[in-house]
Design an enzyme around this catalytic site. Structure first.
Site, PDB file in Angstrom:
ATOM      1  N   LYS A  77      -5.997   1.216   3.431  1.00 57.29           N
ATOM      2  CA  LYS A  77      -5.420   2.498   3.832  1.00 57.29           C
ATOM      3  C   LYS A  77      -6.451   3.250   4.644  1.00 57.29           C
ATOM      4  O   LYS A  77      -7.660   3.071   4.447  1.00 57.29           O
ATOM      5  CB  LYS A  77      -5.060   3.342   2.608  1.00 57.29           C
ATOM      6  CG  LYS A  77      -3.978   4.364   2.897  1.00 57.29           C
ATOM      7  CD  LYS A  77      -2.638   3.700   2.861  1.00 57.29           C
ATOM      8  CE  LYS A  77      -1.496   4.668   3.019  1.00 57.29           C
ATOM      9  NZ  LYS A  77      -0.238   4.016   2.612  1.00 57.29           N
TER      10      LYS A  77
HETATM   11  N1  GLU Z   1       2.350   3.334   5.139  1.00 58.41           N
HETATM   12  C1  GLU Z   1       3.346   2.440   4.629  1.00 58.41           C
HETATM   13  C2  GLU Z   1       3.147   2.195   3.145  1.00 58.41           C
HETATM   14  O1  GLU Z   1       2.565   2.996   2.465  1.00 58.41           O
HETATM   15  C3  GLU Z   1       3.454   1.162   5.431  1.00 58.41           C
HETATM   16  C4  GLU Z   1       2.212   0.320   5.448  1.00 58.41           C
HETATM   17  C5  GLU Z   1       2.298  -0.845   6.432  1.00 58.41           C
HETATM   18  O2  GLU Z   1       3.353  -1.107   6.978  1.00 58.41           O
HETATM   19  O3  GLU Z   1       1.261  -1.486   6.595  1.00 58.41           O
HETATM   20  O4  GLU Z   1       3.639   1.248   2.595  1.00 58.41           O
END
Ligand code: GLU
Length: 423
Positions: A113
């Protein structure tokens, strides 16, 4: 670049919740303390400061992070968040949840993240572009299509992904579409990606309702958040016949007994920037949304909204976690003594990363699938994960969150053990 061990001063918050969920899964699985410690910490963490030349010529500096929690099952994967609530511990928690999410829905990724502690609404498009490009150049050594692949999250969108892709590509000297997902379709984004999280949320909500004998026609829902997740989920639930009685965003909330016309509310938001002032519904206290008497509650905004303070007042039959970490562990414990079914985040909102995976596959093959193909494969993966969780919970007498986490952690450990510990 630093790697730190878990904080000693655990004081409540998403990281404590994520670590407590991991600890429960470890205890259930009977895994060694050494493996536990390894999974409780991020493999790699990068903290950067991101200086921005503002439109007026002044310089502002923001804290930025990229955390890679685990690589056992593949490259790290996870969104990039622009929000003033971003700090290292939040990003660590979100990265850990991504590892479990990817394992649970069986996409070949670890978890990551990123975040920048900035309020995007206070910045022009040109400023957001500069801050995104500078952040990208700071974290460039640790991202890449085989290493760590960012995607949109709160406060970022497909335009942000286009800037990241361009900055990365300019640096390596050729176009690398697989370095991010959630790109514009014209740049190699996947059809169906922008609605994928919402589609997954609605799909799993309908499966959860069916398992409780709740027919969509006649059912009611409340949706917290009207962004990338909540807006589409509200629309799809309404299309399935559910009366979406309440919807909120950061500025306020609206309510209608007969159900909100979600498309009309969408038009209002496009014009005015917020649900506030929508005339075809009544004003609702946003804090009251999570305790409304509805069949389905979809928290699809931020973490920590169903807490020890309001959990006992939740009247929904089913909570479908569109956001990451909307229910604190304290609230979880209170709700465990009730009939409320919680469909946990790592299952409920996995549609986004599932189609991110499809996008990455398409980018790497320079071939585009049809939207129908994408949606079918998405629903297939969500359905399989739903049944895995329900079955595991049934066999082991666990909540859906405990079951989902245990299943996911087990898969990560399996991959780790097959690869072995280097050196
Ligand atoms: N931000 C989204 C999540 O929390 C998508 C993450 C992604 O597609 O890599 O799942």
């Amino acid at each position: 670049m630093t790697t730190t061990s878990p904080r000693a001063d655990l004081s409540g918050g998403p990281l404590d919740d994520a670590r407590a969920q991991l600890a429960a899964a470890i205890a259930h699985l009977g895994v060694s303390d050494g493996i536990h410690q390894m999974l409780a910490t991020s493999r790699r963490e990068m903290a950067v400061s991101v200086p921005l030349r503002r439109d007026d010529g002044s310089i502002a500096t923001y804290a930025g992070f990229r955390v890679q929690h685990n690589f056992s099952r593949g490259p790290a994967k996870g969104g990039l968040r622009f929000s003033t609530a971003v700090d290292l511990d939040e990003v660590r928690a979100l990265a850990m949840w991504m590892s479990w999410k990817c394992a649970l829905v069986d996409v070949p990724y670890g978890g990551a993240k990123g975040g920048v502690a900035i309020e995007p609404r206070d910045h022009s498009m040109a400023e957001l572009e500069r801050v995104t490009r500078r952040y990208t150049s700071e974290i460039l050594p640790i991202i890449g299509p085989e290493v760590d692949i960012p995607a949109p999250d709160i406060g970022t969108d497909e335009r942000t992904m286009a800037w990241i892709m361009d900055t990365y590509s300019a640096s390596v000297g050729h176009t690398v579409p697989g370095v991010v997902t959630g790109k514009p379709v014209s740049l190699g984004g996947s059809l169906g990606r922008s609605m994928a999280t919402s589609r997954g949320v609605a799909h799993v909500a309908l499966m959860a309702m069916a398992s409780r004998g709740i027919e969509p026609a006649g059912a009611t829902a409340a949706v917290q958040g009207f962004g990338k997740v909540g807006r589409g989920a509200a629309r799809l639930l309404a299309e399935a016949g559910v009366r979406v009685q309440a919807i909120s965003d950061v500025d306020g909330a609206v309510w209608s007994e007969a159900g909100i016309d979600v498309a009309r509310l969408g038009d209002h938001v496009d014009e005015h920037g917020s649900v506030v002032g929508f005339e075809a519904a009544q004003v609702l206290d946003p804090a009251a949304l999570v305790t409304l008497d509805v069949d389905v509650l979809v928290p699809a905004a931020v973490e920590g909204v169903i807490t020890g303070a309001n959990a006992a007042d939740v009247k929904a039959r089913i909570i479908v976690e569109g956001a990451n970490g909307p229910t604190t562990n304290e609230a979880d414990a209170i709700l465990a003594d009730t009939d409320v079914m919680i469909v946990p985040d790592i299952l409920a909102n996995a549609g986004g990363v599932i189609v991110s995976y499809f996008e990455w596959v398409q980018a790497n093959q320079a071939y585009q699938w049809t939207e129908r193909e994408v949606n079918e494969r998405l629903e297939e993966k969500m359905t399989r994960a739903w049944h895995d969780v329900v079955d595991y919970a049934g066999v082991h007498g666990l909540s859906y969150r405990e079951a989902a986490t245990a299943l996911a952690v087990r898969r990560v450990i399996e991959a780790h053990e097959l690869r072995g510990l280097y050196p």
